[in-house]
Design a protein around this motif. Structure first.
Motif, PDB file in Angstrom:
ATOM      1  N   ALA A  21      64.828  22.668 -10.279  1.00 36.76           N
ATOM      2  CA  ALA A  21      65.678  22.687 -11.462  1.00 36.76           C
ATOM      3  C   ALA A  21      67.031  23.287 -11.090  1.00 36.76           C
ATOM      4  O   ALA A  21      67.092  24.293 -10.391  1.00 36.76           O
ATOM      5  CB  ALA A  21      65.021  23.501 -12.568  1.00 36.76           C
ATOM      6  N   PHE A  22      68.098  22.639 -11.563  1.00 37.50           N
ATOM      7  CA  PHE A  22      69.431  23.175 -11.317  1.00 37.50           C
ATOM      8  C   PHE A  22      70.322  22.896 -12.517  1.00 37.50           C
ATOM      9  O   PHE A  22      70.134  21.936 -13.249  1.00 37.50           O
ATOM     10  CB  PHE A  22      70.048  22.618 -10.025  1.00 37.50           C
ATOM     11  N   VAL A  23      71.277  23.784 -12.730  1.00 33.45           N
ATOM     12  CA  VAL A  23      72.197  23.682 -13.862  1.00 33.45           C
ATOM     13  C   VAL A  23      73.463  22.971 -13.405  1.00 33.45           C
ATOM     14  O   VAL A  23      73.969  23.236 -12.311  1.00 33.45           O
ATOM     15  CB  VAL A  23      72.536  25.089 -14.417  1.00 33.45           C
ATOM     16  N   THR A  24      73.950  22.078 -14.238  1.00 32.08           N
ATOM     17  CA  THR A  24      75.191  21.373 -13.931  1.00 32.08           C
ATOM     18  C   THR A  24      76.009  21.196 -15.203  1.00 32.08           C
ATOM     19  O   THR A  24      75.462  21.147 -16.298  1.00 32.08           O
ATOM     20  CB  THR A  24      74.898  20.008 -13.262  1.00 32.08           C
ATOM     21  N   GLU A  25      77.317  21.144 -15.023  1.00 32.85           N
ATOM     22  CA  GLU A  25      78.213  20.884 -16.154  1.00 32.85           C
ATOM     23  C   GLU A  25      78.298  19.390 -16.402  1.00 32.85           C
ATOM     24  O   GLU A  25      78.254  18.589 -15.472  1.00 32.85           O
ATOM     25  CB  GLU A  25      79.608  21.420 -15.866  1.00 32.85           C
ATOM     26  N   MET A  26      78.434  19.027 -17.672  1.00 29.77           N
ATOM     27  CA  MET A  26      78.575  17.619 -18.037  1.00 29.77           C
ATOM     28  C   MET A  26      80.036  17.322 -18.340  1.00 29.77           C
ATOM     29  O   MET A  26      80.684  18.082 -19.062  1.00 29.77           O
ATOM     30  CB  MET A  26      77.722  17.305 -19.267  1.00 29.77           C
ATOM     31  N   PRO A  27      80.567  16.236 -17.819  1.00 35.37           N
ATOM     32  CA  PRO A  27      81.954  15.871 -18.118  1.00 35.37           C
ATOM     33  C   PRO A  27      82.073  15.294 -19.527  1.00 35.37           C
ATOM     34  O   PRO A  27      81.107  14.737 -20.064  1.00 35.37           O
ATOM     35  CB  PRO A  27      82.273  14.804 -17.065  1.00 35.37           C
ATOM     36  N   LEU A  28      83.241  15.429 -20.108  1.00 33.10           N
ATOM     37  CA  LEU A  28      83.484  14.844 -21.427  1.00 33.10           C
ATOM     38  C   LEU A  28      83.948  13.398 -21.344  1.00 33.10           C
ATOM     39  O   LEU A  28      83.724  12.613 -22.250  1.00 33.10           O
ATOM     40  CB  LEU A  28      84.575  15.638 -22.168  1.00 33.10           C
ATOM     41  N   ILE A  29      84.604  13.036 -20.270  1.00 29.96           N
ATOM     42  CA  ILE A  29      85.307  11.760 -20.195  1.00 29.96           C
ATOM     43  C   ILE A  29      84.383  10.584 -19.919  1.00 29.96           C
ATOM     44  O   ILE A  29      84.502   9.542 -20.530  1.00 29.96           O
ATOM     45  CB  ILE A  29      86.422  11.817 -19.125  1.00 29.96           C
ATOM     46  N   GLU A  30      83.477  10.729 -18.969  1.00 23.19           N
ATOM     47  CA  GLU A  30      82.661   9.572 -18.609  1.00 23.19           C
ATOM     48  C   GLU A  30      81.218   9.963 -18.348  1.00 23.19           C
ATOM     49  O   GLU A  30      80.919  11.084 -17.965  1.00 23.19           O
ATOM     50  CB  GLU A  30      83.231   8.871 -17.383  1.00 23.19           C
ATOM     51  N   GLU A  31      80.340   9.003 -18.568  1.00 27.07           N
ATOM     52  CA  GLU A  31      78.929   9.195 -18.287  1.00 27.07           C
ATOM     53  C   GLU A  31      78.703   9.110 -16.775  1.00 27.07           C
ATOM     54  O   GLU A  31      79.404   8.386 -16.086  1.00 27.07           O
ATOM     55  CB  GLU A  31      78.114   8.121 -18.996  1.00 27.07           C
ATOM     56  N   VAL A  32      77.729   9.853 -16.293  1.00 30.09           N
ATOM     57  CA  VAL A  32      77.402   9.861 -14.873  1.00 30.09           C
ATOM     58  C   VAL A  32      76.082   9.114 -14.692  1.00 30.09           C
ATOM     59  O   VAL A  32      75.105   9.397 -15.391  1.00 30.09           O
ATOM     60  CB  VAL A  32      77.296  11.311 -14.345  1.00 30.09           C
ATOM     61  N   HIS A  33      76.055   8.171 -13.760  1.00 35.83           N
ATOM     62  CA  HIS A  33      74.873   7.338 -13.580  1.00 35.83           C
ATOM     63  C   HIS A  33      74.060   7.682 -12.340  1.00 35.83           C
ATOM     64  O   HIS A  33      72.989   7.125 -12.143  1.00 35.83           O
ATOM     65  CB  HIS A  33      75.275   5.862 -13.570  1.00 35.83           C
ATOM     66  N   GLN A  34      74.570   8.590 -11.505  1.00 34.90           N
ATOM     67  CA  GLN A  34      73.829   9.083 -10.349  1.00 34.90           C
ATOM     68  C   GLN A  34      74.112  10.561 -10.178  1.00 34.90           C
ATOM     69  O   GLN A  34      75.232  11.016 -10.404  1.00 34.90           O
ATOM     70  CB  GLN A  34      74.251   8.379  -9.065  1.00 34.90           C
ATOM     71  N   ILE A  35      73.080  11.284  -9.768  1.00 33.78           N
ATOM     72  CA  ILE A  35      73.257  12.698  -9.447  1.00 33.78           C
ATOM     73  C   ILE A  35      72.319  13.006  -8.284  1.00 33.78           C
ATOM     74  O   ILE A  35      71.241  12.432  -8.180  1.00 33.78           O
ATOM     75  CB  ILE A  35      72.992  13.603 -10.674  1.00 33.78           C
TER      76      ILE A  35
END
Length: 78
Positions: A21-35
């Motif tokens: 488990a890891f914490v990450t920030e989410m961007p406001l501008i675009e959706e992310v399809h890979q991490i």
């Protein structure tokens, strides 16, 4: 001024390969399809029925989806 709903800008991602488990920030501008998992480097991609990796693997939905849920619930209650 009206009170604006609060959205979460961070999410807890759980790797579906190693369960790290890891914490990450989410961007406001675009959706992310890979991490990429920061532990095992596995590449996680968006599930077919979701808009992005945050909705697929995160503890919180993508901010735009959070707002959509708030709007939908306020329309349902009126």
């Amino acid at each position: 001024m009206a009170n604006l709903p609060k959205t979460q800008m961070v999410t807890l991602i759980i790797c579906n390969d190693c369960q790290h488990a890891f914490v990450t920030e989410m961007p406001l501008i675009e959706e992310v399809h890979q991490i990429v998992c920061i532990h095992c480097e596995s590449v996680m991609t968006t599930n077919k029925d979701q808009c992005c990796v945050y909705c697929s693997y995160g503890s919180e939905k993508y901010p735009k989806m959070q707002l959509w849920d708030i709007l939908r619930s306020s329309l349902d209650s009126s």
